[in-house]
Motif scaffolding. Structure first.
Motif, mmCIF file in Angstrom:
data_model
loop_
_atom_site.group_PDB
_atom_site.id
_atom_site.type_symbol
_atom_site.label_atom_id
_atom_site.label_comp_id
_atom_site.label_asym_id
_atom_site.label_seq_id
_atom_site.Cartn_x
_atom_site.Cartn_y
_atom_site.Cartn_z
ATOM 1 N N PRO A 22 0.824 -1.214 0.000
ATOM 2 C CA PRO A 22 0.000 0.000 0.000
ATOM 3 C C PRO A 22 0.855 1.259 0.000
ATOM 4 O O PRO A 22 1.877 1.337 0.668
ATOM 5 C CB PRO A 22 -0.797 -0.107 1.311
ATOM 6 N N ASP A 23 0.429 2.210 -0.795
ATOM 7 C CA ASP A 23 1.084 3.510 -0.868
ATOM 8 C C ASP A 23 -0.003 4.559 -1.102
ATOM 9 O O ASP A 23 -1.177 4.210 -1.234
ATOM 10 C CB ASP A 23 2.161 3.525 -1.955
ATOM 11 N N PRO A 24 0.340 5.854 -1.148
ATOM 12 C CA PRO A 24 -0.696 6.877 -1.323
ATOM 13 C C PRO A 24 -1.529 6.715 -2.599
ATOM 14 O O PRO A 24 -2.730 6.954 -2.598
ATOM 15 C CB PRO A 24 0.099 8.186 -1.343
ATOM 16 N N VAL A 25 -0.911 6.285 -3.687
ATOM 17 C CA VAL A 25 -1.656 6.085 -4.935
ATOM 18 C C VAL A 25 -2.679 4.966 -4.757
ATOM 19 O O VAL A 25 -3.844 5.102 -5.159
ATOM 20 C CB VAL A 25 -0.702 5.772 -6.117
ATOM 21 N N MET A 26 -2.251 3.876 -4.127
ATOM 22 C CA MET A 26 -3.181 2.767 -3.906
ATOM 23 C C MET A 26 -4.303 3.184 -2.952
ATOM 24 O O MET A 26 -5.449 2.766 -3.126
ATOM 25 C CB MET A 26 -2.444 1.542 -3.383
ATOM 26 N N GLU A 27 -3.976 3.994 -1.958
ATOM 27 C CA GLU A 27 -5.014 4.481 -1.042
ATOM 28 C C GLU A 27 -6.046 5.312 -1.789
ATOM 29 O O GLU A 27 -7.249 5.185 -1.565
ATOM 30 C CB GLU A 27 -4.403 5.317 0.089
ATOM 31 N N TYR A 28 -5.556 6.154 -2.691
ATOM 32 C CA TYR A 28 -6.466 6.949 -3.506
ATOM 33 C C TYR A 28 -7.349 6.042 -4.359
ATOM 34 O O TYR A 28 -8.571 6.240 -4.429
ATOM 35 C CB TYR A 28 -5.684 7.926 -4.385
ATOM 36 N N LEU A 78 -14.270 -5.533 -5.229
ATOM 37 C CA LEU A 78 -14.089 -4.992 -6.585
ATOM 38 C C LEU A 78 -12.722 -4.345 -6.728
ATOM 39 O O LEU A 78 -12.055 -4.495 -7.752
ATOM 40 C CB LEU A 78 -15.183 -3.966 -6.901
ATOM 41 N N TYR A 79 -12.281 -3.623 -5.709
ATOM 42 C CA TYR A 79 -10.952 -3.008 -5.709
ATOM 43 C C TYR A 79 -9.870 -4.084 -5.831
ATOM 44 O O TYR A 79 -8.950 -3.956 -6.640
ATOM 45 C CB TYR A 79 -10.774 -2.185 -4.434
ATOM 46 N N ARG A 80 -10.017 -5.142 -5.041
ATOM 47 C CA ARG A 80 -9.051 -6.243 -5.120
ATOM 48 C C ARG A 80 -9.041 -6.851 -6.515
ATOM 49 O O ARG A 80 -7.985 -7.082 -7.089
ATOM 50 C CB ARG A 80 -9.367 -7.302 -4.065
ATOM 51 N N ARG A 81 -10.211 -7.097 -7.082
ATOM 52 C CA ARG A 81 -10.318 -7.712 -8.406
ATOM 53 C C ARG A 81 -9.745 -6.809 -9.501
ATOM 54 O O ARG A 81 -9.071 -7.278 -10.412
ATOM 55 C CB ARG A 81 -11.780 -8.044 -8.713
ATOM 56 N N ASP A 82 -10.016 -5.499 -9.425
ATOM 57 C CA ASP A 82 -9.624 -4.566 -10.488
ATOM 58 C C ASP A 82 -8.206 -4.026 -10.354
ATOM 59 O O ASP A 82 -7.572 -3.699 -11.358
ATOM 60 C CB ASP A 82 -10.583 -3.369 -10.514
ATOM 61 N N ILE A 83 -7.692 -3.915 -9.131
ATOM 62 C CA ILE A 83 -6.396 -3.262 -8.917
ATOM 63 C C ILE A 83 -5.355 -4.206 -8.307
ATOM 64 O O ILE A 83 -4.287 -4.429 -8.878
ATOM 65 C CB ILE A 83 -6.545 -2.003 -8.014
#
Length: 190
Positions: free
Chosen positions: A89-95, A105-110
């Motif tokens: 995790p980093d700021p971009v992933m948090e965003y 859905l976040y897990r599936r897409d990112i």
């Protein structure tokens, strides 16, 4: 480490954590005494040259060694992935995470696609040239027969035989490698 013995060294073991890498290295040091061992700490690119010269070494390395290094030919005939390389995790992933109402859905897409991209890059270390052959082992239970990510992993990687039998690994190496592969580095120098 039976996989290392089955492939007669020639192994890169990739870790997602320096802490785990060092613990495993020092824990297996005695068991793997038949092979030159190398620990690639932060900023230790010189270790890669020593690994290449070893002939049949075992390189314990962080995920950075899974990208951009060229270990073509028989020097790398076994790549062991200890844990699946999920993104940190980093700021971009948090965003990105905040853009999704549903974590699944976040897990599936990112998250899963990023892990699969990195895993594919890691596997590319073992097959650098058309004539290269290598064994790929994933020790993470999430990639096992009943593992949560097995289907995605198999669909992402190139088509290849898949086994959970150590005998199949040893047979593959014997079939694919020449006699010089099995010679000790010391005997070659005599």
């Amino acid at each position: 480490m039976q996989i290392v013995s089955a492939t007669h060294g020639h192994t890169l073991i990739l870790f997602t954590s320096y802490w785990l890498m060092e613990r495993v290295f020092y824990g297996l040091k005695e068991q793997l005494s038949d092979y030159p061992l190398f620990l690639m700490g932060r900023g230790r690119l010189d270790v890669i040259s020593s690994f290449r010269r070893s002939g049949n070494g075992v390189l314990f390395a962080s995920d950075s060694a899974g990208e951009g290094i060229d270990l073509a030919g028989d020097i790398l005939s076994s790549l062991i992935v200890v844990k699946l390389p999920f993104p940190v995790p980093d700021p971009v992933m948090e965003y990105q995470r905040n853009q999704y109402e549903d974590f699944d859905l976040y897990r599936r897409d990112i998250i899963i696609p990023e892990m699969l991209i990195k895993l594919r890059q890691w596997f590319g270390r073992g097959i650098r040239r058309e004539q290269d052959t290598a064994v790929f082992s994933i020790l993470d239970s999430r990639a096992s027969l009943r593992g949560r990510y097995r289907a995605e992993i198999l669909n992402t990687l190139p088509t290849m035989p898949v086994t959970d039998r150590l005998m199949d690994v040893a047979d593959f190496i014997i079939r694919k490698k020449t006699d010089s592969y099995f010679m000790d580095k010391d005997r070659e120098e005599e």
